[in-house]
Design a protein around this motif. Structure first.
Motif, PDB file in Angstrom:
ATOM      1  N   UNK A  94       0.678  -1.288   0.114  1.00  0.00           N
ATOM      2  CA  UNK A  94      -0.087  -0.016  -0.227  1.00  0.00           C
ATOM      3  C   UNK A  94       0.887   1.368  -0.037  1.00  0.00           C
ATOM      4  N   UNK A  95       1.969   1.390   0.610  1.00  0.00           N
ATOM      5  CA  UNK A  95       3.049   2.395   0.420  1.00  0.00           C
ATOM      6  C   UNK A  95       3.463   2.670  -0.735  1.00  0.00           C
ATOM      7  N   UNK A  96       3.669   1.579  -1.713  1.00  0.00           N
ATOM      8  CA  UNK A  96       4.261   1.803  -2.983  1.00  0.00           C
ATOM      9  C   UNK A  96       3.081   2.594  -3.708  1.00  0.00           C
ATOM     10  N   UNK A  97       1.735   2.000  -3.565  1.00  0.00           N
ATOM     11  CA  UNK A  97       0.655   2.551  -4.494  1.00  0.00           C
ATOM     12  C   UNK A  97       0.320   3.825  -3.713  1.00  0.00           C
ATOM     13  N   UNK A  98       0.185   4.211  -2.518  1.00  0.00           N
ATOM     14  CA  UNK A  98       0.243   5.357  -2.289  1.00  0.00           C
ATOM     15  C   UNK A  98       1.102   6.523  -2.752  1.00  0.00           C
ATOM     16  N   UNK A  99       2.238   6.090  -2.933  1.00  0.00           N
ATOM     17  CA  UNK A  99       3.429   7.101  -3.565  1.00  0.00           C
ATOM     18  C   UNK A  99       3.101   7.211  -4.973  1.00  0.00           C
ATOM     19  N   UNK A 100       2.736   6.072  -5.750  1.00  0.00           N
ATOM     20  CA  UNK A 100       2.324   6.041  -7.179  1.00  0.00           C
ATOM     21  C   UNK A 100       1.167   7.107  -7.374  1.00  0.00           C
ATOM     22  N   UNK A 101       0.250   6.871  -6.445  1.00  0.00           N
ATOM     23  CA  UNK A 101      -1.107   7.873  -6.268  1.00  0.00           C
ATOM     24  C   UNK A 101      -0.928   9.249  -5.881  1.00  0.00           C
ATOM     25  N   UNK A 102       0.168   9.522  -5.750  1.00  0.00           N
ATOM     26  CA  UNK A 102       0.492  11.027  -5.129  1.00  0.00           C
ATOM     27  C   UNK A 102      -0.035  11.267  -3.731  1.00  0.00           C
ATOM     28  N   UNK A 103      -0.191  10.191  -2.961  1.00  0.00           N
ATOM     29  CA  UNK A 103      -0.367  10.337  -1.710  1.00  0.00           C
ATOM     30  C   UNK A 103       0.783  10.576  -0.667  1.00  0.00           C
ATOM     31  N   UNK A 104       0.678  10.655   0.464  1.00  0.00           N
ATOM     32  CA  UNK A 104       1.608  10.847   1.592  1.00  0.00           C
ATOM     33  C   UNK A 104       2.278   9.557   2.136  1.00  0.00           C
ATOM     34  N   UNK A 105       3.142   8.894   1.482  1.00  0.00           N
ATOM     35  CA  UNK A 105       3.714   7.640   1.817  1.00  0.00           C
ATOM     36  C   UNK A 105       4.237   7.673   3.189  1.00  0.00           C
ATOM     37  N   UNK A 106       4.679   8.834   3.497  1.00  0.00           N
ATOM     38  CA  UNK A 106       5.453   8.884   4.862  1.00  0.00           C
ATOM     39  C   UNK A 106       4.345   8.738   5.981  1.00  0.00           C
ATOM     40  N   UNK A 107       3.273   8.946   5.922  1.00  0.00           N
ATOM     41  CA  UNK A 107       2.138   8.822   6.841  1.00  0.00           C
ATOM     42  C   UNK A 107       1.725   7.295   7.023  1.00  0.00           C
ATOM     43  N   UNK A 108       1.807   6.655   5.735  1.00  0.00           N
ATOM     44  CA  UNK A 108       1.371   5.177   5.500  1.00  0.00           C
ATOM     45  C   UNK A 108       2.583   4.464   6.173  1.00  0.00           C
ATOM     46  N   UNK A 109       3.632   4.728   5.945  1.00  0.00           N
ATOM     47  CA  UNK A 109       4.842   4.099   6.479  1.00  0.00           C
ATOM     48  C   UNK A 109       4.719   3.992   8.139  1.00  0.00           C
ATOM     49  N   UNK A 110       4.530   5.350   8.676  1.00  0.00           N
ATOM     50  CA  UNK A 110       4.468   5.593   9.936  1.00  0.00           C
ATOM     51  C   UNK A 110       3.299   4.874  10.636  1.00  0.00           C
ATOM     52  N   UNK A 111       1.985   4.573   9.778  1.00  0.00           N
ATOM     53  CA  UNK A 111       1.038   4.042  10.445  1.00  0.00           C
ATOM     54  C   UNK A 111       1.090   2.374  10.295  1.00  0.00           C
TER      55      UNK A 111
END
Length: 319
Positions: A115-132
């Motif tokens: 999900x972190x990869x797809x969040x980055x590809x979808x221009x979301x905040x991947x740092x927040x995903x990693x932290x969560x």
């Protein structure tokens, strides 16, 4: 002709689509070869996650963890809204107990890896995903037995084993994360480390393609052999992919999340724990393992196609 990293990343959708086709062809035309790739799934995901983790600035993770509005929205979306969506869907589409268990395992557990990869590809905040990720893991491990008891019944006690899920979390998240941290420390001290860190930025796209190939090739035979059960779960997965972003968009507005946070929330709620939860399903006894694994693999295939759509749609949904 020399290809740049930006050119590679700009073509990721076509690369992933081709990977899906290759995996399907190998799995159907040469089942033996496809099955032999099963052992490669976890190592490839681990390398993918390492490549992704090395590109995330860990010094800003404290800031991400302190974002209480996002964390609250994330928990509500994944552990209140999603179970309600799943309950509605399994009520509309009745399933046999082993198939129902597979559907609940995969839809009630938020993704903690790609999900972190797809969040980055979808221009979301991947740092927040990693932290969560650690938060999502701990909460889902606490609540999953409760949800299984509510949705399926008390006879699930003793069937689901936590060990394989914990092993997958350690191997696919903790080890790549530690190695990425060490790489970044090395890069900050040595020129060779900085060059190596720059090289790791090439890893996510090709290794995501490799993961798609081996997952589809090694598991599609199970999907094909249990086609009757598979046909019943496809509408559930498709509807989930449609409903989840709408609910997540509402929650993002309710908590007044910014664009990157809102996109991350949509990807988290829409992306389920397909690859990591598969070992948990395989630990089930007898036909339960076969059927649960088949419906989980089906969700993986449906979701991966849906993620390719998400990458284009989510940035437009959350502007």
């Amino acid at each position: 002709m020399k290809i740049t990293r930006n050119q590679l990343e700009n073509q990721h959708i076509w690369i992933y689509a081709i990977a899906l086709l290759i995996g399907g062809a190998v799995g159907l035309l040469s089942p033996g070869a496809g099955s032999s790739l099963d052992a490669a799934i976890s190592p490839l995901i681990a390398i993918l996650m390492y490549g992704m983790f090395t590109q995330i600035p860990f010094l800003k993770l404290r800031e991400a963890l302190s974002n209480l509005r996002f964390m609250m929205a994330l928990l509500i979306a994944n552990f209140i809204a999603v179970p309600v969506i799943v309950w509605v869907l399994i009520t509309l589409f009745p399933l046999t107990p082993p198939v129902l268990l597979g559907v609940c395992l995969v839809l009630l557990t938020p993704c903690i890896d790609y999900v972190i990869v797809f969040t980055q590809l979808g221009k979301g905040d991947e740092k927040l995903m990693l932290a969560s990720t650690p938060v999502l893991f701990v909460v889902q491990m606490i609540l999953l037995p409760v949800y299984l008891w509510l949705f399926i019944g008390g006879n699930m006690e003793g069937i689901v084993r936590v060990g394989p899920f914990l092993d997958a979390f350690l191997f696919l998240i903790v080890v790549p994360l530690i190695m990425a941290l060490l790489t970044q420390v090395w890069a900050g001290r040595k020129t060779a480390g900085a060059r190596f860190l720059d090289w790791t930025a090439w890893l996510p796209v090709p290794f995501m393609a490799f993961v798609l190939i081996v997952v589809v090739a090694s598991q599609i035979g199970k999907v094909y052999s249990d086609l009757d059960a598979i046909v019943r779960v496809i509408p559930i997965y498709a509807l989930y992919l449609v409903i989840s972003p709408i609910i997540s968009r509402f929650i993002a507005a309710l908590f007044k999340l910014d664009t990157g946070e809102g996109r991350a929330l949509i990807f988290s709620a829409g992306t389920r724990n397909s690859l990591v939860v598969l070992p948990l399903a395989l630990a089930l006894p007898g036909d339960w393992a076969r059927l649960a694994a088949a419906v989980i693999v089906t969700q993986t295939i449906v979701e991966l196609v849906g993620e390719l759509v998400y990458i284009k749609v989510v940035p437009r949904l959350m502007k």
